[in-house]
Design an enzyme around this catalytic site. Sequence first.
Site, PDB file in Angstrom:
ATOM      1  N   GLU A   1     -14.823 -11.057   9.498  1.00 59.84           N
ATOM      2  CA  GLU A   1     -15.196  -9.683   9.842  1.00 59.84           C
ATOM      3  C   GLU A   1     -16.612  -9.566  10.392  1.00 59.84           C
ATOM      4  O   GLU A   1     -16.847  -8.861  11.372  1.00 59.84           O
ATOM      5  CB  GLU A   1     -15.061  -8.771   8.616  1.00 59.84           C
ATOM      6  CG  GLU A   1     -13.630  -8.588   8.159  1.00 59.84           C
ATOM      7  CD  GLU A   1     -13.490  -7.592   7.037  1.00 59.84           C
ATOM      8  OE1 GLU A   1     -14.357  -6.684   6.906  1.00 59.84           O
ATOM      9  OE2 GLU A   1     -12.499  -7.690   6.285  1.00 59.84           O
TER      10      GLU A   1
ATOM     11  N   HIS B   1      -8.127  -9.086   0.672  1.00 58.11           N
ATOM     12  CA  HIS B   1      -7.192  -9.690  -0.271  1.00 58.11           C
ATOM     13  C   HIS B   1      -7.174 -11.210  -0.113  1.00 58.11           C
ATOM     14  O   HIS B   1      -7.107 -11.695   1.019  1.00 58.11           O
ATOM     15  CB  HIS B   1      -5.776  -9.161  -0.012  1.00 58.11           C
ATOM     16  CG  HIS B   1      -5.704  -7.685   0.096  1.00 58.11           C
ATOM     17  ND1 HIS B   1      -5.777  -7.026   1.309  1.00 58.11           N
ATOM     18  CD2 HIS B   1      -5.586  -6.727  -0.842  1.00 58.11           C
ATOM     19  CE1 HIS B   1      -5.698  -5.722   1.101  1.00 58.11           C
ATOM     20  NE2 HIS B   1      -5.591  -5.509  -0.195  1.00 58.11           N
TER      21      HIS B   1
ATOM     22  N   HIS C   1      -2.074  -5.472  -6.867  1.00 54.76           N
ATOM     23  CA  HIS C   1      -2.242  -6.737  -6.154  1.00 54.76           C
ATOM     24  C   HIS C   1      -3.701  -7.181  -6.211  1.00 54.76           C
ATOM     25  O   HIS C   1      -4.589  -6.411  -6.550  1.00 54.76           O
ATOM     26  CB  HIS C   1      -1.748  -6.629  -4.702  1.00 54.76           C
ATOM     27  CG  HIS C   1      -2.420  -5.559  -3.901  1.00 54.76           C
ATOM     28  ND1 HIS C   1      -2.019  -4.244  -3.927  1.00 54.76           N
ATOM     29  CD2 HIS C   1      -3.451  -5.614  -3.033  1.00 54.76           C
ATOM     30  CE1 HIS C   1      -2.784  -3.525  -3.118  1.00 54.76           C
ATOM     31  NE2 HIS C   1      -3.665  -4.339  -2.562  1.00 54.76           N
TER      32      HIS C   1
ATOM     33  N   GLU D   1      -4.248   2.179  -2.658  1.00 51.56           N
ATOM     34  CA  GLU D   1      -4.870   0.918  -3.039  1.00 51.56           C
ATOM     35  C   GLU D   1      -4.749   0.835  -4.555  1.00 51.56           C
ATOM     36  O   GLU D   1      -5.261   1.700  -5.270  1.00 51.56           O
ATOM     37  CB  GLU D   1      -6.353   0.874  -2.642  1.00 51.56           C
ATOM     38  CG  GLU D   1      -6.606   0.714  -1.174  1.00 51.56           C
ATOM     39  CD  GLU D   1      -6.300  -0.679  -0.634  1.00 51.56           C
ATOM     40  OE1 GLU D   1      -5.724  -1.514  -1.355  1.00 51.56           O
ATOM     41  OE2 GLU D   1      -6.641  -0.912   0.542  1.00 51.56           O
TER      42      GLU D   1
ATOM     43  N   HIS E   1       0.823  -1.206   0.000  1.00 54.47           N
ATOM     44  CA  HIS E   1       0.000   0.000   0.000  1.00 54.47           C
ATOM     45  C   HIS E   1       0.860   1.260   0.000  1.00 54.47           C
ATOM     46  O   HIS E   1       0.438   2.291  -0.523  1.00 54.47           O
ATOM     47  CB  HIS E   1      -0.968  -0.023   1.180  1.00 54.47           C
ATOM     48  CG  HIS E   1      -2.022  -1.078   1.040  1.00 54.47           C
ATOM     49  ND1 HIS E   1      -2.502  -1.799   2.106  1.00 54.47           N
ATOM     50  CD2 HIS E   1      -2.673  -1.556  -0.043  1.00 54.47           C
ATOM     51  CE1 HIS E   1      -3.414  -2.659   1.679  1.00 54.47           C
ATOM     52  NE2 HIS E   1      -3.534  -2.527   0.376  1.00 54.47           N
TER      53      HIS E   1
ATOM     54  N   GLU F   1      -5.437  -2.124  -7.094  1.00 52.78           N
ATOM     55  CA  GLU F   1      -5.934  -3.485  -6.989  1.00 52.78           C
ATOM     56  C   GLU F   1      -6.600  -3.975  -8.261  1.00 52.78           C
ATOM     57  O   GLU F   1      -7.293  -3.220  -8.956  1.00 52.78           O
ATOM     58  CB  GLU F   1      -6.944  -3.572  -5.834  1.00 52.78           C
ATOM     59  CG  GLU F   1      -6.313  -3.240  -4.500  1.00 52.78           C
ATOM     60  CD  GLU F   1      -7.235  -3.383  -3.320  1.00 52.78           C
ATOM     61  OE1 GLU F   1      -6.725  -3.671  -2.222  1.00 52.78           O
ATOM     62  OE2 GLU F   1      -8.455  -3.194  -3.480  1.00 52.78           O
TER      63      GLU F   1
ATOM     64  N   TYR G   1      -8.182  -0.623 -10.352  1.00 50.63           N
ATOM     65  CA  TYR G   1      -8.273   0.781  -9.955  1.00 50.63           C
ATOM     66  C   TYR G   1      -7.073   1.133  -9.080  1.00 50.63           C
ATOM     67  O   TYR G   1      -6.394   0.263  -8.542  1.00 50.63           O
ATOM     68  CB  TYR G   1      -9.587   1.061  -9.204  1.00 50.63           C
ATOM     69  CG  TYR G   1      -9.608   0.527  -7.792  1.00 50.63           C
ATOM     70  CD1 TYR G   1      -9.239   1.336  -6.720  1.00 50.63           C
ATOM     71  CD2 TYR G   1      -9.968  -0.794  -7.526  1.00 50.63           C
ATOM     72  CE1 TYR G   1      -9.234   0.838  -5.419  1.00 50.63           C
ATOM     73  CE2 TYR G   1      -9.972  -1.287  -6.242  1.00 50.63           C
ATOM     74  CZ  TYR G   1      -9.613  -0.474  -5.204  1.00 50.63           C
ATOM     75  OH  TYR G   1      -9.597  -0.954  -3.932  1.00 50.63           O
TER      76      TYR G   1
ATOM     77  N   CYS H   1     -14.150  -6.007   2.064  1.00 49.12           N
ATOM     78  CA  CYS H   1     -13.148  -5.778   1.026  1.00 49.12           C
ATOM     79  C   CYS H   1     -11.810  -6.200   1.615  1.00 49.12           C
ATOM     80  O   CYS H   1     -11.472  -5.801   2.720  1.00 49.12           O
ATOM     81  CB  CYS H   1     -13.123  -4.335   0.564  1.00 49.12           C
ATOM     82  SG  CYS H   1     -13.418  -3.113   1.842  1.00 49.12           S
TER      83      CYS H   1
ATOM     84  N   TRP I   1     -11.943   3.630  -2.055  1.00 54.07           N
ATOM     85  CA  TRP I   1     -12.178   2.521  -2.972  1.00 54.07           C
ATOM     86  C   TRP I   1     -13.650   2.185  -3.096  1.00 54.07           C
ATOM     87  O   TRP I   1     -14.120   1.785  -4.153  1.00 54.07           O
ATOM     88  CB  TRP I   1     -11.362   1.287  -2.578  1.00 54.07           C
ATOM     89  CG  TRP I   1     -11.735   0.684  -1.263  1.00 54.07           C
ATOM     90  CD1 TRP I   1     -12.711  -0.232  -1.021  1.00 54.07           C
ATOM     91  CD2 TRP I   1     -11.147   0.971   0.004  1.00 54.07           C
ATOM     92  NE1 TRP I   1     -12.765  -0.543   0.313  1.00 54.07           N
ATOM     93  CE2 TRP I   1     -11.814   0.182   0.969  1.00 54.07           C
ATOM     94  CE3 TRP I   1     -10.105   1.811   0.425  1.00 54.07           C
ATOM     95  CZ2 TRP I   1     -11.482   0.221   2.323  1.00 54.07           C
ATOM     96  CZ3 TRP I   1      -9.785   1.833   1.765  1.00 54.07           C
ATOM     97  CH2 TRP I   1     -10.470   1.045   2.697  1.00 54.07           C
TER      98      TRP I   1
END
Length: 169
Positions: free
Chosen positions: A85, A67, A30, A110, A24, A112, A100, A65, A157
């Site tokens: 979460e 990874h 990524h 970000e 980041h 990604e 983006y 959101c 994002w």
Amino acid sequence: MEEFVVLVNPEDDVLGLMEKQQAHINGVLHRAFSVFLFNSKGEMLLQKRASGKYHSPNQWTNAVCSHPKEGETYLDGAKRRLNEELGIEAELSEKFNFIYKADVGGGLWEHELDYVFVGNYESDFNLNKEEVQEVRFVSMENLDHEIAQNPENFTEWFKIILQEYKDNF
């Protein structure tokens, strides 16, 4: 414990791993996924990020959101994070993916290749308070109004992904 993200090129070919915060800082591309959950009224679930998050704390964003881990599919990662979460399970379907890049403040980016999943959910939550302060459902009309009035209350994002979602559906 260090977390790593999977670095990729625009075709989603794996280039290696990098520690998440370093990725980041460097703004390198990524893998990521985003989950939009809706209730039977068509309202979207939002989560307010915990105050202890290293970037974008106390801001509203989509249901999940995150990874995928090395060797994990985007869908498996999305389902894992729903559980970690929000303490829930939901059936998800992949809707689209896109790339983006967003400045999230504090010298962090970000960048990604983001796979966006959609699902429905109507039941209770068991929030991980280290990740999520609170959740709420909101109509798309009210969400648009809130973002227009107070864009700083929402993650960078999420605003990008939401617009991409609207453009695709």
